[in-house]
Motif scaffolding. Structure first.
Motif, PDB file in Angstrom:
ATOM      1  N   GLY A  87       0.747  -1.159   0.115  1.00  0.00           N
ATOM      2  CA  GLY A  87      -0.098  -0.072  -0.132  1.00  0.00           C
ATOM      3  C   GLY A  87       0.815   1.223  -0.016  1.00  0.00           C
ATOM      4  O   GLY A  87       0.189   2.474  -0.415  1.00  0.00           O
ATOM      5  N   LEU A  88       2.203   1.034   0.510  1.00  0.00           N
ATOM      6  CA  LEU A  88       2.832   2.342   0.649  1.00  0.00           C
ATOM      7  C   LEU A  88       3.602   2.431  -0.835  1.00  0.00           C
ATOM      8  O   LEU A  88       4.660   3.315  -0.882  1.00  0.00           O
ATOM      9  N   GLY A  89       3.560   1.581  -1.659  1.00  0.00           N
ATOM     10  CA  GLY A  89       4.418   1.355  -2.982  1.00  0.00           C
ATOM     11  C   GLY A  89       5.696   1.006  -2.923  1.00  0.00           C
ATOM     12  O   GLY A  89       6.627   1.215  -3.515  1.00  0.00           O
ATOM     13  N   ILE A  90       6.221   0.197  -1.679  1.00  0.00           N
ATOM     14  CA  ILE A  90       7.381  -0.174  -1.255  1.00  0.00           C
ATOM     15  C   ILE A  90       7.395  -1.644  -2.114  1.00  0.00           C
ATOM     16  O   ILE A  90       6.406  -2.489  -2.107  1.00  0.00           O
ATOM     17  N   THR A  91       8.401  -1.854  -2.744  1.00  0.00           N
ATOM     18  CA  THR A  91       8.768  -3.070  -3.366  1.00  0.00           C
ATOM     19  C   THR A  91       9.926  -4.014  -2.545  1.00  0.00           C
ATOM     20  O   THR A  91      10.611  -3.192  -1.855  1.00  0.00           O
ATOM     21  N   ARG A  92       9.943  -5.007  -2.588  1.00  0.00           N
ATOM     22  CA  ARG A  92      11.140  -6.018  -2.234  1.00  0.00           C
ATOM     23  C   ARG A  92      12.594  -5.408  -2.653  1.00  0.00           C
ATOM     24  O   ARG A  92      13.569  -5.625  -1.623  1.00  0.00           O
ATOM     25  N   ASP A  93      12.457  -4.830  -3.621  1.00  0.00           N
ATOM     26  CA  ASP A  93      14.098  -4.101  -3.920  1.00  0.00           C
ATOM     27  C   ASP A  93      14.289  -2.841  -3.247  1.00  0.00           C
ATOM     28  O   ASP A  93      15.453  -2.408  -3.361  1.00  0.00           O
ATOM     29  N   GLY A 161      -2.212   8.691  -4.135  1.00  0.00           N
ATOM     30  CA  GLY A 161      -0.793   8.737  -4.979  1.00  0.00           C
ATOM     31  C   GLY A 161       0.291   9.086  -4.315  1.00  0.00           C
ATOM     32  O   GLY A 161       1.522   9.513  -4.971  1.00  0.00           O
ATOM     33  N   ARG A 162       0.373   9.374  -3.085  1.00  0.00           N
ATOM     34  CA  ARG A 162       1.836   9.918  -2.218  1.00  0.00           C
ATOM     35  C   ARG A 162       2.389   8.763  -1.874  1.00  0.00           C
ATOM     36  O   ARG A 162       1.961   7.604  -1.635  1.00  0.00           O
ATOM     37  N   GLY A 163       3.779   8.745  -1.937  1.00  0.00           N
ATOM     38  CA  GLY A 163       4.797   7.728  -1.685  1.00  0.00           C
ATOM     39  C   GLY A 163       4.721   6.655  -2.644  1.00  0.00           C
ATOM     40  O   GLY A 163       5.280   5.629  -2.371  1.00  0.00           O
ATOM     41  N   GLY A 164       4.602   6.784  -3.927  1.00  0.00           N
ATOM     42  CA  GLY A 164       4.683   6.121  -5.071  1.00  0.00           C
ATOM     43  C   GLY A 164       3.291   5.242  -5.279  1.00  0.00           C
ATOM     44  O   GLY A 164       2.487   5.114  -4.440  1.00  0.00           O
ATOM     45  N   SER A 165       3.348   4.572  -6.543  1.00  0.00           N
ATOM     46  CA  SER A 165       2.101   3.819  -6.787  1.00  0.00           C
ATOM     47  C   SER A 165       1.962   2.545  -5.794  1.00  0.00           C
ATOM     48  O   SER A 165       2.941   2.080  -5.545  1.00  0.00           O
ATOM     49  N   PRO A 166       0.822   1.951  -5.641  1.00  0.00           N
ATOM     50  CA  PRO A 166       0.736   0.615  -5.025  1.00  0.00           C
ATOM     51  C   PRO A 166       1.479  -0.385  -5.511  1.00  0.00           C
ATOM     52  O   PRO A 166       1.601  -0.406  -6.731  1.00  0.00           O
ATOM     53  N   SER A 167       2.075  -1.270  -4.834  1.00  0.00           N
ATOM     54  CA  SER A 167       2.834  -2.423  -5.201  1.00  0.00           C
ATOM     55  C   SER A 167       2.391  -3.719  -4.784  1.00  0.00           C
ATOM     56  O   SER A 167       1.384  -3.798  -4.011  1.00  0.00           O
ATOM     57  N   THR A 168       2.543  -4.783  -5.402  1.00  0.00           N
ATOM     58  CA  THR A 168       2.263  -6.156  -4.934  1.00  0.00           C
ATOM     59  C   THR A 168       3.576  -6.463  -4.224  1.00  0.00           C
ATOM     60  O   THR A 168       4.635  -6.895  -4.784  1.00  0.00           O
ATOM     61  N   TYR A 169       3.287  -6.680  -2.850  1.00  0.00           N
ATOM     62  CA  TYR A 169       4.586  -6.871  -2.175  1.00  0.00           C
ATOM     63  C   TYR A 169       4.239  -8.391  -1.580  1.00  0.00           C
ATOM     64  O   TYR A 169       3.158  -8.370  -0.659  1.00  0.00           O
ATOM     65  N   THR A 170       4.965  -9.120  -1.711  1.00  0.00           N
ATOM     66  CA  THR A 170       4.791 -10.652  -1.197  1.00  0.00           C
ATOM     67  C   THR A 170       6.072 -10.913  -0.211  1.00  0.00           C
ATOM     68  O   THR A 170       7.497 -10.939  -0.576  1.00  0.00           O
ATOM     69  N   ALA A 171       5.780 -10.881   1.004  1.00  0.00           N
ATOM     70  CA  ALA A 171       6.655 -11.167   2.061  1.00  0.00           C
ATOM     71  C   ALA A 171       7.179 -12.427   1.980  1.00  0.00           C
ATOM     72  O   ALA A 171       6.647 -13.519   1.772  1.00  0.00           O
ATOM     73  N   ALA A 172       8.538 -12.520   2.523  1.00  0.00           N
ATOM     74  CA  ALA A 172       9.095 -14.010   2.537  1.00  0.00           C
ATOM     75  C   ALA A 172       9.807 -14.281   3.853  1.00  0.00           C
ATOM     76  O   ALA A 172      10.989 -13.779   4.215  1.00  0.00           O
ATOM     77  N   PRO A 173       9.087 -14.612   4.842  1.00  0.00           N
ATOM     78  CA  PRO A 173       9.521 -14.687   6.506  1.00  0.00           C
ATOM     79  C   PRO A 173      10.852 -15.602   6.266  1.00  0.00           C
ATOM     80  O   PRO A 173      10.809 -16.443   5.645  1.00  0.00           O
TER      81      PRO A 173
END
Length: 304
Positions: A87-93, A161-173
């Protein structure tokens, strides 16, 4: 070869790289209680009043803890952290930099949550917002309620639209980073593992300070209080050599497996971060710490 990056950054470093990183303000106010978990107050008003330009606020309880956890501050699920970061637009990279205007343990807790759920590129701002402002760098305030949409509301965040577009983030514990009560019990009988208590020396001895159901410590654990690893009223880390000495004095040798704990898994992340800072990578945090351990009458608590 994996790209290297500093896990502890100075204000000047962050200023230089501000456009290339994602900044999260983790400010939370924690007030210790005589018994049990600290009283928590959101740092959202602090963030709204002044924050590093482009930063977003995340809440230690609402965003970074499991709402259905049996104990306070339990690690969130992979799905919960995926929704938050996506939701924050953060990706794994993305390289994420965390800071707080309160005690550094709030930022190291956020660092631990992200690391335990598989996000490798995470750093903490040494000295937090105080150091940023002392360096003369600018801050901004939230201008209105819309600009201050809370990070946990992923849909509103994405729509703004703040902080970047939403991303699909898949966490890997990463299970190697968190220890269960069973793991800790086994570790106390394993000469290759050191169980480290991050609480104060008097809490370790059971002679004073807050406790979490029963005073004292996990049998066989050693004491490396966070206060000995930090400076500037708990907002910065001590020199690396000081940190090395504190751990070495308690039998933490190169190659040892280390499990850190405290009352509820917050202060323990300072010790875990300090280990990572000095290059000791074989660490884990007992997430529920004494809130869980002391609640089970079958578990011994050692004092003295």
């Amino acid at each position: 070869m994996a790209e290297t990056f500093p896990i502890l950054v100075a204000p000047a470093w962050l200023r230089e790289h501000l456009d290339a990183v994602r900044v999260l303000d983790c400010t939370t106010h924690m007030t210790p209680q005589a018994v049990g978990p600290s009283r928590i107050e959101s740092g959202r008003p602090d963030f709204d009043a002044a924050h590093i330009p482009g930063a977003r606020h995340v809440d230690m309880v609402d965003d970074l803890s499991d709402p259905d956890g049996a104990f306070a501050y339990t690690l969130p699920s992979a799905e919960q952290i995926g929704r938050l970061l996506g939701g924050l637009g953060i990706t794994r990279d993305d390289h994420v930099v965390l800071y707080t205007s309160t005690h550094l343990m709030v930022a190291t807790r956020a660092w631990y949550v992200l690391r335990a759920l598989g996000h490798e590129r995470v750093s903490v701002l040494d000295g937090g917002l105080d150091a940023w402002r002392a360096a003369g760098y600018p801050v901004e305030a939230t201008s209105d309620a819309a600009d201050g949409a809370h990070a946990r509301d992923a849909e509103e965040t994405a729509a703004s639209g703040r902080g970047g577009s939403p991303s699909t983030y898949t966490a890997a514990p990463d299970p190697s980073r968190y220890a269960t009560k069973t793991d800790v019990a086994a570790a106390t009988a394993d000469a290759r593992t050191v169980v480290v208590n991050a609480l104060s020396a008097e809490q370790h001895a059971g002679t004073g300070g807050a406790h979490y159901g029963r005073p004292g410590r996990i049998p066989g654990s050693v004491s490396v209080p966070t206060a000995r690893l930090l400076s500037r009223d708990g907002k910065s880390f001590a020199p690396l050599e000081t940190i090395r000495r504190q751990f070495a004095a308690q039998g933490v040798t190169p190659g040892a497996r280390v499990i850190t704990y405290c009352g509820g898994g917050i202060a323990a992340t300072v010790d875990a971060f300090a280990l990572a800072l000095i290059g000791h990578d074989d660490w884990a945090v007992y997430d529920n710490s004494l809130l869980e351990w002391s609640s089970d009458p079958e578990n011994e608590m050692q004092t003295g």
